[in-house]
Enzyme design. Structure first.
Site, mmCIF file in Angstrom:
data_model
loop_
_atom_site.group_PDB
_atom_site.id
_atom_site.type_symbol
_atom_site.label_atom_id
_atom_site.label_comp_id
_atom_site.label_asym_id
_atom_site.label_seq_id
_atom_site.Cartn_x
_atom_site.Cartn_y
_atom_site.Cartn_z
ATOM 1 N N CYS A 43 0.877 -1.186 -0.150
ATOM 2 C CA CYS A 43 0.279 -0.302 -0.077
ATOM 3 C C CYS A 43 1.295 1.436 -0.252
ATOM 4 O O CYS A 43 -0.005 1.562 -0.516
ATOM 5 C CB CYS A 43 -0.542 -0.184 1.359
ATOM 6 N N CYS A 48 -1.686 1.881 -2.836
ATOM 7 C CA CYS A 48 -2.714 3.184 -2.533
ATOM 8 C C CYS A 48 -1.819 4.589 -2.692
ATOM 9 O O CYS A 48 -2.073 4.997 -3.141
ATOM 10 C CB CYS A 48 -3.302 2.260 -1.358
ATOM 11 N N LYS A 51 -0.379 5.245 -5.872
ATOM 12 C CA LYS A 51 -1.011 5.391 -7.243
ATOM 13 C C LYS A 51 -1.992 6.564 -6.812
ATOM 14 O O LYS A 51 -2.180 7.062 -7.748
ATOM 15 C CB LYS A 51 -2.077 3.630 -6.978
ATOM 16 N N TYR A 179 -9.608 -3.821 -9.999
ATOM 17 C CA TYR A 179 -8.785 -2.785 -9.134
ATOM 18 C C TYR A 179 -7.843 -1.412 -10.134
ATOM 19 O O TYR A 179 -8.073 -0.099 -10.825
ATOM 20 C CB TYR A 179 -8.589 -1.902 -8.262
ATOM 21 N N GLU A 183 -7.758 1.587 -12.805
ATOM 22 C CA GLU A 183 -6.863 2.853 -12.351
ATOM 23 C C GLU A 183 -5.823 3.347 -13.211
ATOM 24 O O GLU A 183 -5.772 4.604 -13.238
ATOM 25 C CB GLU A 183 -6.326 2.860 -10.444
ATOM 26 N N HIS A 441 -26.713 21.688 -0.068
ATOM 27 C CA HIS A 441 -27.399 22.248 -1.369
ATOM 28 C C HIS A 441 -26.243 23.393 -1.692
ATOM 29 O O HIS A 441 -25.406 23.801 -0.895
ATOM 30 C CB HIS A 441 -28.518 22.403 -1.355
ATOM 31 N N GLU A 446 -25.549 15.265 -2.093
ATOM 32 C CA GLU A 446 -27.459 15.441 -1.576
ATOM 33 C C GLU A 446 -27.745 14.141 -2.172
ATOM 34 O O GLU A 446 -29.227 14.229 -2.025
ATOM 35 C CB GLU A 446 -27.158 16.879 -1.834
#
Length: 459
Positions: A43, A48, A51, A179, A183, A441, A446
Protein backbone atom coordinates in the site's frame (compact mmCIF):
# COMPACT_ATOMS: atom_id res chain seq x y z
CA UNK A 1 13.83 -17.00 31.64
CA UNK A 2 10.98 -16.61 29.11
CA UNK A 3 10.12 -19.76 27.23
CA UNK A 4 10.09 -17.89 23.89
CA UNK A 5 12.10 -15.02 22.42
CA UNK A 6 8.84 -13.18 21.64
CA UNK A 7 5.24 -13.40 22.71
CA UNK A 8 4.23 -12.40 19.18
CA UNK A 9 6.34 -12.47 16.04
CA UNK A 10 4.81 -10.70 13.05
CA UNK A 11 5.93 -11.61 9.54
CA UNK A 12 5.28 -8.71 7.19
CA UNK A 13 5.72 -4.96 7.68
CA UNK A 14 2.72 -3.82 5.68
CA UNK A 15 -0.40 -2.11 6.95
CA UNK A 16 -1.81 -5.11 8.82
CA UNK A 17 1.49 -6.30 10.26
CA UNK A 18 2.56 -2.88 11.48
CA UNK A 19 -0.80 -2.21 13.15
CA UNK A 20 -0.76 -5.60 14.90
CA UNK A 21 2.81 -5.13 16.11
CA UNK A 22 2.16 -1.63 17.44
CA UNK A 23 -1.08 -2.55 19.23
CA UNK A 24 0.41 -5.65 20.80
CA UNK A 25 3.53 -3.80 21.97
CA UNK A 26 1.33 -1.08 23.48
CA UNK A 27 -0.38 -3.83 25.50
CA UNK A 28 2.97 -4.87 26.98
CA UNK A 29 3.56 -7.80 24.66
CA UNK A 30 7.09 -8.68 23.53
CA UNK A 31 6.88 -8.23 19.77
CA UNK A 32 9.26 -8.88 16.90
CA UNK A 33 8.52 -7.87 13.30
CA UNK A 34 10.27 -9.43 10.31
CA UNK A 35 10.26 -7.60 6.97
CA UNK A 36 12.66 -8.03 4.08
CA UNK A 37 11.63 -4.87 2.16
CA UNK A 38 10.72 -1.29 2.97
CA UNK A 39 8.23 -0.84 5.79
CA UNK A 40 4.68 -0.01 4.79
CA UNK A 41 4.11 -2.93 2.45
CA UNK A 42 2.42 -2.78 -0.93
CA UNK A 43 0.00 0.00 0.00
CA UNK A 44 2.65 2.52 1.00
CA UNK A 45 5.41 1.59 -1.41
CA UNK A 46 3.84 0.43 -4.68
CA UNK A 47 0.09 0.56 -4.12
CA UNK A 48 -2.57 2.83 -2.67
CA UNK A 49 -0.41 5.83 -1.74
CA UNK A 50 1.73 6.30 -4.87
CA UNK A 51 -1.24 5.38 -7.06
CA UNK A 52 -3.35 8.12 -5.46
CA UNK A 53 -0.50 10.62 -5.88
CA UNK A 54 -0.33 9.80 -9.60
CA UNK A 55 -4.11 10.03 -9.77
CA UNK A 56 -3.89 13.57 -8.41
CA UNK A 57 -1.28 14.34 -11.07
CA UNK A 58 -3.56 13.03 -13.81
CA UNK A 59 -6.44 15.12 -12.52
CA UNK A 60 -4.62 18.36 -13.24
CA UNK A 61 -4.71 17.70 -16.99
CA UNK A 62 -8.50 17.88 -17.07
CA UNK A 63 -8.50 20.77 -14.59
CA UNK A 64 -6.36 22.83 -16.99
CA UNK A 65 -8.94 22.25 -19.72
CA UNK A 66 -11.87 23.07 -17.46
CA UNK A 67 -10.36 26.35 -16.29
CA UNK A 68 -11.10 28.06 -19.60
CA UNK A 69 -14.82 27.52 -19.12
CA UNK A 70 -14.62 29.50 -15.91
CA UNK A 71 -12.82 32.45 -17.44
CA UNK A 72 -9.19 31.58 -16.76
CA UNK A 73 -6.95 32.64 -19.62
CA UNK A 74 -4.05 30.22 -19.48
CA UNK A 75 -0.93 30.52 -21.66
CA UNK A 76 -1.52 29.09 -25.11
CA UNK A 77 1.06 26.35 -24.73
CA UNK A 78 0.57 22.62 -24.69
CA UNK A 79 0.80 21.32 -21.13
CA UNK A 80 3.70 18.93 -20.61
CA UNK A 81 4.25 16.54 -17.73
CA UNK A 82 7.71 16.39 -16.16
CA UNK A 83 7.70 12.65 -15.50
CA UNK A 84 11.00 12.67 -13.63
CA UNK A 85 9.78 15.45 -11.33
CA UNK A 86 6.65 13.44 -10.49
CA UNK A 87 8.68 10.31 -9.79
CA UNK A 88 11.10 12.19 -7.55
CA UNK A 89 8.28 13.77 -5.57
CA UNK A 90 6.58 10.44 -5.07
CA UNK A 91 9.84 8.76 -4.01
CA UNK A 92 10.53 11.48 -1.46
CA UNK A 93 7.07 11.11 0.09
CA UNK A 94 7.30 7.30 0.23
CA UNK A 95 10.72 7.51 1.90
CA UNK A 96 9.23 9.87 4.48
CA UNK A 97 6.40 7.41 5.16
CA UNK A 98 8.87 4.51 5.51
CA UNK A 99 10.61 6.53 8.21
CA UNK A 100 7.31 7.29 9.95
CA UNK A 101 6.48 3.57 10.08
CA UNK A 102 9.91 2.70 11.48
CA UNK A 103 9.72 5.42 14.10
CA UNK A 104 6.25 4.32 15.22
CA UNK A 105 7.38 0.72 15.59
CA UNK A 106 10.60 1.50 17.43
CA UNK A 107 8.89 3.92 19.82
CA UNK A 108 6.25 1.28 20.51
CA UNK A 109 8.96 -1.14 21.61
CA UNK A 110 8.77 -3.48 18.61
CA UNK A 111 12.02 -5.27 17.74
CA UNK A 112 12.66 -4.96 14.01
CA UNK A 113 14.07 -8.03 12.27
CA UNK A 114 15.14 -7.05 8.74
CA UNK A 115 15.27 -9.97 6.34
CA UNK A 116 13.37 -12.90 4.86
CA UNK A 117 11.41 -14.99 7.37
CA UNK A 118 10.83 -18.72 7.08
CA UNK A 119 9.00 -21.05 9.47
CA UNK A 120 10.81 -23.85 11.21
CA UNK A 121 7.90 -25.50 12.96
CA UNK A 122 4.89 -23.99 14.72
CA UNK A 123 6.82 -21.72 17.10
CA UNK A 124 10.10 -20.93 15.35
CA UNK A 125 11.00 -18.56 12.52
CA UNK A 126 14.38 -18.14 10.85
CA UNK A 127 15.16 -14.60 9.66
CA UNK A 128 18.18 -14.42 7.38
CA UNK A 129 19.85 -17.33 9.14
CA UNK A 130 18.99 -16.39 12.72
CA UNK A 131 16.41 -18.46 14.58
CA UNK A 132 13.73 -16.85 16.78
CA UNK A 133 11.00 -18.51 18.81
CA UNK A 134 7.55 -17.09 19.52
CA UNK A 135 4.47 -18.16 21.44
CA UNK A 136 2.37 -16.94 18.52
CA UNK A 137 3.17 -15.91 14.94
CA UNK A 138 1.05 -13.59 12.80
CA UNK A 139 1.52 -13.79 9.04
CA UNK A 140 0.75 -10.54 7.22
CA UNK A 141 2.84 -10.79 4.07
CA UNK A 142 0.15 -9.59 1.64
CA UNK A 143 0.06 -10.58 -2.01
CA UNK A 144 2.04 -10.29 -5.22
CA UNK A 145 0.92 -9.47 -8.80
CA UNK A 146 0.16 -12.40 -11.09
CA UNK A 147 1.42 -12.74 -14.69
CA UNK A 148 0.34 -15.60 -16.99
CA UNK A 149 2.89 -17.70 -18.83
CA UNK A 150 2.04 -16.53 -22.34
CA UNK A 151 4.66 -16.23 -25.05
CA UNK A 152 6.71 -13.11 -24.40
CA UNK A 153 5.39 -12.57 -20.85
CA UNK A 154 8.88 -11.49 -19.78
CA UNK A 155 8.39 -8.26 -21.72
CA UNK A 156 5.43 -7.19 -19.56
CA UNK A 157 5.64 -5.28 -16.30
CA UNK A 158 3.58 -5.54 -13.12
CA UNK A 159 1.98 -2.69 -11.21
CA UNK A 160 4.97 -2.39 -8.84
CA UNK A 161 7.10 -1.14 -11.73
CA UNK A 162 4.71 1.49 -13.09
CA UNK A 163 5.77 4.29 -10.77
CA UNK A 164 9.41 4.22 -11.85
CA UNK A 165 9.31 3.63 -15.59
CA UNK A 166 12.24 5.28 -17.35
CA UNK A 167 9.83 7.43 -19.34
CA UNK A 168 6.11 8.03 -19.60
CA UNK A 169 4.93 5.53 -22.27
CA UNK A 170 3.39 7.10 -25.34
CA UNK A 171 1.29 3.96 -25.74
CA UNK A 172 0.32 1.70 -22.86
CA UNK A 173 -1.55 -1.61 -22.96
CA UNK A 174 -3.14 -2.62 -19.66
CA UNK A 175 -4.31 -6.21 -19.27
CA UNK A 176 -7.02 -6.80 -16.67
CA UNK A 177 -10.38 -5.46 -15.57
CA UNK A 178 -10.21 -5.00 -11.81
CA UNK A 179 -9.27 -2.15 -9.48
CA UNK A 180 -5.63 -1.91 -10.46
CA UNK A 181 -6.08 -2.29 -14.21
CA UNK A 182 -8.81 0.35 -14.39
CA UNK A 183 -6.94 2.77 -12.15
CA UNK A 184 -3.68 2.60 -14.07
CA UNK A 185 -5.49 2.83 -17.41
CA UNK A 186 -7.30 5.98 -16.29
CA UNK A 187 -4.28 7.53 -14.58
CA UNK A 188 -1.87 7.08 -17.49
CA UNK A 189 -4.51 8.23 -19.95
CA UNK A 190 -4.81 11.41 -17.89
CA UNK A 191 -1.03 11.80 -17.79
CA UNK A 192 -0.92 11.75 -21.59
CA UNK A 193 -0.43 8.14 -22.68
CA UNK A 194 -2.59 6.50 -25.34
CA UNK A 195 -4.08 3.62 -23.38
CA UNK A 196 -5.72 0.37 -24.45
CA UNK A 197 -7.38 -1.71 -21.73
CA UNK A 198 -7.76 -5.41 -22.58
CA UNK A 199 -10.02 -7.63 -20.50
CA UNK A 200 -11.11 -11.21 -21.16
CA UNK A 201 -14.57 -10.75 -19.62
CA UNK A 202 -17.49 -8.90 -21.17
CA UNK A 203 -17.30 -5.92 -18.83
CA UNK A 204 -14.94 -4.32 -16.32
CA UNK A 205 -15.06 -4.53 -12.53
CA UNK A 206 -17.17 -7.69 -12.32
CA UNK A 207 -17.11 -7.60 -8.50
CA UNK A 208 -18.95 -4.26 -8.46
CA UNK A 209 -22.54 -3.31 -9.15
CA UNK A 210 -23.11 -3.92 -12.85
CA UNK A 211 -24.84 -0.60 -13.55
CA UNK A 212 -22.02 1.33 -11.88
CA UNK A 213 -19.37 -0.69 -13.71
CA UNK A 214 -21.01 -0.15 -17.10
CA UNK A 215 -21.39 3.56 -16.37
CA UNK A 216 -17.69 3.89 -15.52
CA UNK A 217 -16.76 1.94 -18.65
CA UNK A 218 -18.64 4.47 -20.77
CA UNK A 219 -16.97 7.39 -19.01
CA UNK A 220 -13.49 5.88 -19.46
CA UNK A 221 -14.21 5.34 -23.14
CA UNK A 222 -15.39 8.94 -23.49
CA UNK A 223 -12.16 10.05 -21.81
CA UNK A 224 -10.11 8.28 -24.52
CA UNK A 225 -9.33 4.85 -23.05
CA UNK A 226 -9.57 2.17 -25.77
CA UNK A 227 -11.43 -0.61 -23.95
CA UNK A 228 -11.23 -4.10 -25.51
CA UNK A 229 -13.46 -6.56 -23.62
CA UNK A 230 -14.16 -10.19 -24.47
CA UNK A 231 -10.60 -10.75 -25.65
CA UNK A 232 -7.17 -11.42 -24.17
CA UNK A 233 -3.50 -11.13 -25.01
CA UNK A 234 -2.17 -14.31 -26.59
CA UNK A 235 1.44 -13.22 -27.08
CA UNK A 236 3.87 -10.35 -26.61
CA UNK A 237 6.68 -9.72 -29.02
CA UNK A 238 9.48 -7.16 -28.99
CA UNK A 239 10.26 -5.80 -32.42
CA UNK A 240 13.77 -6.59 -33.54
CA UNK A 241 16.16 -3.79 -32.70
CA UNK A 242 13.39 -1.64 -31.18
CA UNK A 243 11.98 -0.91 -27.74
CA UNK A 244 8.40 -1.29 -29.00
CA UNK A 245 6.12 -4.20 -28.13
CA UNK A 246 3.34 -5.84 -30.10
CA UNK A 247 0.48 -7.45 -28.17
CA UNK A 248 -1.43 -10.01 -30.24
CA UNK A 249 -5.01 -10.48 -29.06
CA UNK A 250 -7.24 -13.55 -29.27
CA UNK A 251 -9.64 -11.69 -31.57
CA UNK A 252 -6.87 -11.44 -34.16
CA UNK A 253 -6.05 -7.76 -33.62
CA UNK A 254 -2.70 -6.39 -32.48
CA UNK A 255 -1.72 -3.43 -30.31
CA UNK A 256 1.49 -1.42 -30.45
CA UNK A 257 2.89 -0.34 -27.08
CA UNK A 258 5.90 1.08 -25.33
CA UNK A 259 4.80 -0.69 -22.13
CA UNK A 260 2.44 -3.59 -21.39
CA UNK A 261 1.12 -3.81 -17.84
CA UNK A 262 -0.37 -7.00 -16.46
CA UNK A 263 -2.91 -6.32 -13.68
CA UNK A 264 -4.97 -9.51 -13.61
CA UNK A 265 -5.04 -10.08 -9.88
CA UNK A 266 -2.76 -10.85 -6.97
CA UNK A 267 -1.56 -14.10 -5.45
CA UNK A 268 -1.17 -14.50 -1.66
CA UNK A 269 2.50 -14.20 -0.73
CA UNK A 270 2.97 -17.57 0.97
CA UNK A 271 5.66 -19.12 -1.21
CA UNK A 272 9.01 -19.44 0.54
CA UNK A 273 7.60 -18.97 4.04
CA UNK A 274 8.06 -22.62 4.99
CA UNK A 275 4.44 -22.93 6.02
CA UNK A 276 4.47 -26.62 5.12
CA UNK A 277 7.00 -27.25 7.91
CA UNK A 278 4.49 -25.87 10.39
CA UNK A 279 1.53 -27.76 8.91
CA UNK A 280 -0.44 -24.64 7.89
CA UNK A 281 -3.33 -25.34 5.52
CA UNK A 282 -3.54 -23.31 2.30
CA UNK A 283 -6.48 -22.98 -0.09
CA UNK A 284 -6.50 -23.55 -3.85
CA UNK A 285 -4.90 -20.15 -4.61
CA UNK A 286 -2.26 -20.42 -1.89
CA UNK A 287 -3.96 -18.29 0.77
CA UNK A 288 -3.74 -19.25 4.43
CA UNK A 289 -7.09 -20.68 5.53
CA UNK A 290 -8.26 -19.01 8.73
CA UNK A 291 -11.25 -19.41 11.03
CA UNK A 292 -13.52 -16.69 12.41
CA UNK A 293 -10.72 -15.67 14.79
CA UNK A 294 -8.06 -15.45 12.02
CA UNK A 295 -6.34 -18.56 13.37
CA UNK A 296 -4.85 -20.99 10.84
CA UNK A 297 -4.98 -24.77 11.05
CA UNK A 298 -2.09 -24.46 13.51
CA UNK A 299 -3.24 -22.94 16.85
CA UNK A 300 -0.13 -20.75 17.28
CA UNK A 301 -0.21 -19.24 13.77
CA UNK A 302 -2.57 -16.47 12.64
CA UNK A 303 -3.00 -14.59 9.37
CA UNK A 304 -4.59 -11.30 8.31
CA UNK A 305 -4.87 -9.29 5.11
CA UNK A 306 -4.26 -10.38 1.53
CA UNK A 307 -2.30 -13.49 2.53
CA UNK A 308 -5.38 -14.97 4.22
CA UNK A 309 -8.60 -16.32 2.78
CA UNK A 310 -10.76 -13.23 3.38
CA UNK A 311 -11.36 -9.84 1.69
CA UNK A 312 -8.31 -8.17 0.10
CA UNK A 313 -8.29 -4.48 1.04
CA UNK A 314 -5.73 -2.49 3.03
CA UNK A 315 -8.21 -1.09 5.61
CA UNK A 316 -9.58 -4.61 6.10
CA UNK A 317 -6.09 -5.93 6.87
CA UNK A 318 -5.67 -3.17 9.47
CA UNK A 319 -9.06 -3.91 11.03
CA UNK A 320 -8.36 -7.65 11.11
CA UNK A 321 -5.04 -7.01 12.83
CA UNK A 322 -6.77 -4.97 15.52
CA UNK A 323 -9.31 -7.76 16.09
CA UNK A 324 -6.57 -10.38 16.43
CA UNK A 325 -4.57 -8.36 18.95
CA UNK A 326 -7.70 -7.58 20.96
CA UNK A 327 -8.63 -11.28 21.04
CA UNK A 328 -5.16 -12.37 22.12
CA UNK A 329 -4.14 -9.57 24.47
CA UNK A 330 -7.18 -7.37 25.07
CA UNK A 331 -10.83 -7.59 26.03
CA UNK A 332 -11.75 -9.87 23.13
CA UNK A 333 -14.79 -7.75 22.29
CA UNK A 334 -13.66 -6.19 19.01
CA UNK A 335 -15.38 -7.51 15.89
CA UNK A 336 -15.23 -6.81 12.15
CA UNK A 337 -18.39 -6.61 10.05
CA UNK A 338 -17.63 -7.56 6.46
CA UNK A 339 -21.15 -6.76 5.21
CA UNK A 340 -20.84 -3.02 4.63
CA UNK A 341 -17.22 -2.34 3.75
CA UNK A 342 -16.82 0.79 1.59
CA UNK A 343 -14.32 0.78 -1.24
CA UNK A 344 -13.34 2.97 -4.17
CA UNK A 345 -11.70 2.68 -7.57
CA UNK A 346 -9.59 5.79 -8.13
CA UNK A 347 -10.25 6.25 -11.80
CA UNK A 348 -11.37 9.51 -13.44
CA UNK A 349 -14.22 9.64 -12.51
CA UNK A 350 -14.07 7.54 -9.37
CA UNK A 351 -16.31 4.59 -8.61
CA UNK A 352 -17.18 3.97 -4.97
CA UNK A 353 -19.41 1.43 -3.33
CA UNK A 354 -20.70 0.20 0.01
CA UNK A 355 -22.73 -2.92 0.63
CA UNK A 356 -24.27 -5.26 -1.92
CA UNK A 357 -24.33 -4.99 -5.69
CA UNK A 358 -27.81 -5.36 -7.19
CA UNK A 359 -27.08 -8.93 -8.22
CA UNK A 360 -25.80 -9.83 -4.74
CA UNK A 361 -28.70 -8.08 -3.02
CA UNK A 362 -31.32 -9.94 -5.06
CA UNK A 363 -29.58 -13.24 -4.33
CA UNK A 364 -29.24 -12.46 -0.61
CA UNK A 365 -32.64 -10.92 0.18
CA UNK A 366 -34.80 -12.24 -2.67
CA UNK A 367 -35.25 -10.63 -6.10
CA UNK A 368 -38.72 -9.38 -5.24
CA UNK A 369 -37.52 -7.59 -2.10
CA UNK A 370 -34.98 -5.21 -3.63
CA UNK A 371 -36.11 -1.73 -4.64
CA UNK A 372 -33.72 0.27 -6.84
CA UNK A 373 -33.33 4.05 -6.91
CA UNK A 374 -30.83 5.56 -9.33
CA UNK A 375 -29.91 8.79 -11.04
CA UNK A 376 -27.67 9.77 -13.95
CA UNK A 377 -26.94 13.49 -14.19
CA UNK A 378 -24.45 16.17 -15.14
CA UNK A 379 -22.85 17.72 -12.06
CA UNK A 380 -23.06 21.49 -11.61
CA UNK A 381 -19.29 21.80 -12.03
CA UNK A 382 -19.57 20.75 -15.66
CA UNK A 383 -22.25 23.27 -16.56
CA UNK A 384 -19.38 25.66 -17.35
CA UNK A 385 -16.35 23.37 -17.58
CA UNK A 386 -17.00 22.35 -21.18
CA UNK A 387 -16.79 18.67 -20.27
CA UNK A 388 -19.63 16.19 -20.68
CA UNK A 389 -18.66 13.97 -17.75
CA UNK A 390 -21.71 12.59 -15.96
CA UNK A 391 -22.36 11.29 -12.45
CA UNK A 392 -24.21 8.14 -11.38
CA UNK A 393 -25.86 7.44 -8.02
CA UNK A 394 -27.70 4.28 -6.98
CA UNK A 395 -29.38 2.99 -3.83
CA UNK A 396 -30.59 -0.55 -3.17
CA UNK A 397 -33.28 -0.89 -0.50
CA UNK A 398 -34.61 -4.04 1.14
CA UNK A 399 -38.39 -3.54 1.12
CA UNK A 400 -38.85 -5.93 4.10
CA UNK A 401 -37.23 -3.53 6.59
CA UNK A 402 -36.53 -0.43 4.41
CA UNK A 403 -32.80 -0.78 5.08
CA UNK A 404 -30.33 0.60 2.52
CA UNK A 405 -28.24 -2.44 1.60
CA UNK A 406 -26.28 -1.05 -1.35
CA UNK A 407 -24.95 2.38 -2.27
CA UNK A 408 -22.99 2.99 -5.47
CA UNK A 409 -21.59 6.10 -7.12
CA UNK A 410 -19.53 7.04 -10.14
CA UNK A 411 -18.34 10.61 -10.09
CA UNK A 412 -15.90 13.14 -8.75
CA UNK A 413 -14.80 12.48 -5.13
CA UNK A 414 -17.00 9.39 -4.96
CA UNK A 415 -14.66 7.81 -2.42
CA UNK A 416 -14.98 10.75 -0.03
CA UNK A 417 -18.77 10.79 -0.38
CA UNK A 418 -19.37 7.06 0.06
CA UNK A 419 -17.13 6.96 3.15
CA UNK A 420 -19.61 9.16 5.00
CA UNK A 421 -22.66 7.16 3.96
CA UNK A 422 -20.89 3.94 5.00
CA UNK A 423 -21.14 5.04 8.63
CA UNK A 424 -24.92 5.32 8.30
CA UNK A 425 -25.21 1.98 6.54
CA UNK A 426 -23.19 0.22 9.23
CA UNK A 427 -25.66 1.33 11.89
CA UNK A 428 -28.69 0.24 9.87
CA UNK A 429 -29.82 3.38 8.05
CA UNK A 430 -33.12 2.99 6.21
CA UNK A 431 -34.44 4.73 3.12
CA UNK A 432 -36.69 6.73 5.46
CA UNK A 433 -33.56 7.96 7.29
CA UNK A 434 -32.04 9.03 3.98
CA UNK A 435 -35.27 10.78 2.94
CA UNK A 436 -35.46 12.64 6.27
CA UNK A 437 -31.90 13.94 5.94
CA UNK A 438 -31.45 17.46 4.61
CA UNK A 439 -29.00 17.64 1.74
CA UNK A 440 -26.07 20.03 1.55
CA UNK A 441 -26.93 22.16 -1.47
CA UNK A 442 -25.58 22.39 -4.10
CA UNK A 443 -23.53 19.20 -3.90
CA UNK A 444 -23.35 15.91 -5.74
CA UNK A 445 -23.72 14.02 -2.44
CA UNK A 446 -27.20 15.41 -1.83
CA UNK A 447 -28.46 13.21 -4.66
CA UNK A 448 -28.45 10.25 -2.26
CA UNK A 449 -30.89 11.93 0.13
CA UNK A 450 -33.18 13.24 -2.61
CA UNK A 451 -33.73 10.04 -4.60
CA UNK A 452 -37.49 9.50 -4.53
CA UNK A 453 -38.50 7.79 -7.78
CA UNK A 454 -37.73 4.13 -8.21
CA UNK A 455 -35.68 3.19 -11.22
CA UNK A 456 -38.45 2.45 -13.81
CA UNK A 457 -37.29 -0.95 -14.95
CA UNK A 458 -37.12 -2.14 -11.34
CA UNK A 459 -40.39 -0.57 -10.07
Amino acid sequence: MPRFDFDLLVIGGGSGGVRAARMAAAAGVRVGLAERSALGGTCVNVGCIPKKLYSFAAGYASAFKEAGGYGWKLPEVREKLDWDHLKAGRAKEITRLNGVYQDLLVRSGVVLLPGHACFEGAHAVVVDGRRYTAERVLVATGGTPRVPGIAGHQHAVISDAMFDLDRLPDRLVVVGGGYIACEFASIFSGLGSKVALVHRREHLLSDFDEDAAHFLERELTAAGVDIRTGTEVRALERRSGEERLVATLSDGSALDAATVLYAIGRTPRTEGLGLESAGVQLDAVGAIVVDAHYCSSVPSIYAVGDVSSRKQLTPVAIAEAMVVVDQLYGSGTRRLNYEFIPTAVFTHPQLASCGYSEREARARFGPENIVVFSSDFKALRHSLSGRNERTFAKLLVNRLDDRVVGLHMVGEEAGEIVQGFAVAMNVGATKAHFDATIGVHPTVAEEFVTLRARTPQQA
